[in-house]
Structures are given as C-alpha cells and as structure tokens.
Design an enzyme around this catalytic site. Structure first.
Site, short mmCIF file in Angstrom:
data_model
loop_
_atom_site.label_atom_id
_atom_site.label_comp_id
_atom_site.label_asym_id
_atom_site.label_seq_id
_atom_site.Cartn_x
_atom_site.Cartn_y
_atom_site.Cartn_z
CG ASP A 153 1.99 5.33 5.70
OD1 ASP A 153 2.20 4.55 6.05
OD2 ASP A 153 1.73 6.44 6.60
CD GLU A 191 0.23 0.73 6.26
OE1 GLU A 191 0.76 0.05 7.17
OE2 GLU A 191 -0.15 2.06 6.05
#
Length: 499
Positions: free
Chosen positions: A250, A281
C-alpha cells in the site's frame, strides 16, 4: 534494462497452464449481513476457482484503530483478530481463526492468497507523548512554516491486549517521522518530528509536495533499526501464519524505497518463497513517474497499471468521441507488460472515495475484455463489479464479467493479432494453443452505429469454419477459405467469438 517482475513470481498453482487471474475480494464498505467477511470468502472459494481465479487479494487483516476500520488505519499488524484491542477481538473482517480457515479454503481450491501490507503509518495510539516538532507547508514539506516547538502527539503504541506475543516492540515517537495533530495546541497540520535522533523526512520517497514521505496518521520512520527489524519479522511471520504467497504493498510513493526493496528481498530470501508475489500501489496516471520506481525495484515488484485505468475512466466519460485505437497509449502494460497488474476499478476509485475515477457501465465490459482476454499483463478483477453490493453493483456488468472470466479460463490463449483500425470498433484474435481453441474479440463504444461496429479479421487455421458468439450461440460468422471473417460487436459493445 531492468528484468520483468511477473515472470519470476507465483501467480497461481504450481504446474498449471491455466491463465492466472487475481480477484480483489472486498469493496470499501464491504460487509456480509449473515457472516464474517472471512467466512464469506471461505464459502465463495469454490465459486471463485470455478470462474478461473488463481489468486485472492485480501483486505488488510491487521487490527485497525477502530472496530469498523478497514485495516488501512493500521493499529497493530501483529493482531489478526486474536486479541481484545480497540473495542473487540475480531477485526472488521472477522477473527484470526476465520482468516486462517478462509486461507485454507482458498488453498484447497488451488488459489493463492495475497496480503495487503500497510507499512507506511500507524493510527489509534494508546498514549500521548511530549516531544518537539516543526510545522511544515503541506504543499512543500521541505519548507518549515514555524520554528521548532514542543508538541504532544498520539505516538505511543503499547498494544496492551497482546502483551508482547509475537513481537515485544512497543512504539514511541522515536519510531516516527511526522504527524498531523498536536494535542498540546489542539492544532491540525503536517508536523515533522525533531530531535537529535531524528533524521527528518526520508529522501527515498516521491517528490510530490516537495517530499511525499508524510501521507496520514503517524508516519513510520523506516530507517530506524527497531522499526526495520519488527517489519522484516512481520513480513515472514504473516506469510508463515496465513500461508499467503505474497503482498499488495500500500501507498509506496510515501515509503522509503530502500527499506521496501530490502523488505521484499528479505521476505523472498527463504527456500519456499523464491517466487514471492509482490504488487505495489504507486498511484499516478503518469507513466513517466512510475518508470523510475520500476528501475529502483529492479524486478522485485510489479505495479498496478494506473495509467490504463485512467484511460478506461476517460473512455467511459467520453463515449463515442473516444478513439479506441489509443486505449493503451501511455499505459504500463504497453511499455512493460511483464510488470503490469491491470485492473478496471478498485476500492479507492469507487464514487465518493479518495481516488474517485469510476469506470462507468458504458465502458466497464469493454475494459474487462481488454485486461482479461489479451496476452499482456496480469489482470485483477474487482469484487464490486462481480458480486451484489450496495455501493457499485451493476447486474449486466456482473453477468458479462463472469462470461469474460470463463472465456479467459477456456479460450484466450496463444499468439495475439490486433485489428485496431476503426476509431469506434477494435478487435483482436487469440490464435489458441495445443490445448485451447483461441477466440476472437470485438469491442465498440458507439452502440448507435452498428454499421461500423464490425471488424474483418483472420483466424488462421480455421479456413471455411463457422464461429459463434460466446454470449448468444445463434449468432454466427462464416470464415472464408483464406481464414477471413467479418466479426460484429454486439448491442452491449463487447463480443467474443469462438469456434
């Protein structure tokens, strides 16, 4: 030159020749009315396998700052729903026991599990601490806008319910770089923690806002030796505990990339984890900003193809004025297919969410055909498009998506030939291999102009044969003796033709 990441990673069960496919098994507000989310996953595992999924991306399994938290508001990474902390034993998603049963159910159906690792920040501290900090300009974090002064921050994490099980580390302000709330002055802002020990923001982060180390909550300092040791240990522990085969990482533009590179390498440095899966990400639609990260990670992680998602979003907004021949322009899958995890939408792109950029129903099926039926990239399907839910479900999209998934599982193999010749209607042929017949795909974005919604394509070995629609077997296309046929799209603007 940098090696491609995906060819070295495990995307499905060992020895399988089936096309690998990932499912993101949650939406932002995901809840099940009758059972925990982990039990829901365990129940659905056989159905997911039947649709052709080989990997399941789970929501963050860690204890959040509040009982309803999704886990992105990470409180305790070592509590998977086992300890009475933050108002309950279970996380939003269920208990640790439910989680392990769900992971086992996935494995029994020959699917791997991916852990969503939230390593950038913490929230929900147990105590306030006093220390010194400097307020910085939120739009340029390298510019101080106040002198250093005393502050109080929620930076002490004692984990009283866990009592040192799995990890004895207790976090304090020395383990963080910044925060957004001064309890002493009752003031919001971006504050850089300062002391003789603190080194300021990490240099090895994105340069947006001058330095994008700080995102939210209490920002973790990934250069601190105790932090590094704890997170490295957690990486191996979570994989051993759940049997997962990799990570979704993340918010990597906010994390020290030297730490992250080391985290992936160390976690992979185990006889059973050489093919550890990792997808990062990095949220930007600008491919030029992603390329330096691909170089920096040197094949250790794949990346979500955000530029392609942005193309899909723009195509859905523009309708028939969008030139479909340009749909892959500026995308990661076009430049580096061996690093691209392709997707149409996710929990952050939903309407009302932080990165809202929803692909509407007028282009959703076409977008899924472009990620599922082509030979490039590794596709990820969003739960919200597949399963009934109160946030973003469309029945027609779900019905078509299930058929496209079965087409990927059974037909979309072998060499690919593109016929991107018309602005509003494009097609491509998958030639098949020794075990699969292949297919022909046509998609359009102008349902009012059926005259142009057809493409002449060559199917190679099938001279004189008849192809029929996967969606409607009464629709047929005759192939001439040179292997050519004229393949129309459909009223739904996507069509798959099979022998």
């Amino acid at each position: 030159w940098v090696p491609s990441s995906l060819p070295t990673m495990q995307l499905g069960p060992d020895g399988s020749s089936q096309n690998p496919t990932m499912v993101q098994f949650f939406t932002w507000d995901a809840r099940h009315k009758d059972m925990s989310w982990w039990k829901h996953l365990a129940t659905e595992a056989p159905h997911l396998a039947a649709l052709g999924f080989t990997q399941i991306w789970l929501p963050p399994p860690n204890k959040a700052m509040e009982q309803t938290g999704r886990g992105y508001d990470a409180y305790d990474l070592w509590d998977l729903g086992e300890f009475d902390q933050k108002g309950s034993v279970a996380t939003r998603w269920g208990t640790k026991e439910d989680l392990l049963k769900a992971c086992d159910a996935a494995r029994q159906c020959d699917m791997n599990v991916i852990i969503d690792a939230v390593l950038n920040h913490k929230l929900g501290a147990d105590r306030v601490e006093a220390f010194r900090a400097v307020r910085v300009d939120p739009l340029n974090r390298l510019r101080d806008i106040e002198n250093e002064r005393p502050v109080k921050g929620w930076t002490a994490f004692d984990f009283p319910g866990r009592l040192g099980k799995y990890s004895t580390m207790r976090w304090n302000f020395n383990h963080f770089t910044g925060l957004d709330w001064d309890e002493l002055a009752q003031a919001n802002g971006v504050f850089r923690i300062s002391s003789e020990r603190h080194k300021g923001w990490s240099r090895w982060v994105d340069t947006e806002n001058g330095n994008y180390d700080y995102l939210l909550g209490i920002d973790i300092d990934h250069r601190h030796p105790e932090v590094r040791d704890d997170l490295f240990s957690w990486g191996s522990w979570i994989l051993d505990t759940t049997g997962a085969c990799g990570f979704r990482l993340d918010a990597i533009k906010h994390m020290d990339r030297k730490f992250l590179f080391e985290f992936i390498k160390r976690t992979r440095d185990h006889p059973d984890r050489k093919r550890l899966f990792a997808v990062s990400e990095y949220w930007s639609a600008n491919l030029q900003l992603i390329i330096p990260y691909i170089r920096a990670f040197h094949g250790q992680t794949s990346f979500f193809d955000v530029p392609l998602h942005e193309n899909f979003h723009r195509a859905s907004k523009a309708g028939a004025s969008y030139d479909l021949r340009t749909i892959f322009e500026g995308s990661l899958v076009k430049l580096r297919p061996g690093d691209a995890v392709t997707f149409v939408d996710n929990h952050d792109t939903q309407v009302g969410q932080s990165l809202e950029s929803w692909v509407d129903t007028n282009f959703k099926a076409q977008a899924y055909a472009l990620i599922l039926l082509r030979c490039h990239g590794y596709p990820c399907v969003f739960y919200g498009d597949l399963y009934p839910n109160d946030e973003c479900f469309d029945e027609g999209t779900s019905r078509t998506l299930k058929q496209l998934l079965l087409a990927r599982k059974s037909f979309a193999y072998g060499p690919m030939v593109d016929y991107f010749e018309h602005k509003n209607c494009i097609g491509f042929v998958r030639m098949g291999d020794s075990n699969h017949a292949g297919c022909v795909v046509v998609l359009s974005n102008d349902p009012l102009d059926p005259a142009t919604s057809k493409v002449r394509m060559n199917v190679g070995q099938y001279q004189g044969a008849t192809f029929h629609s996967l969606f409607d077997s009464t629709r047929i296309v005759a192939i001439d003796h040179d292997g050519w046929g004229v393949f129309p799209s459909s009223a739904d603007c996507v069509e798959v033709w099979i022998k």
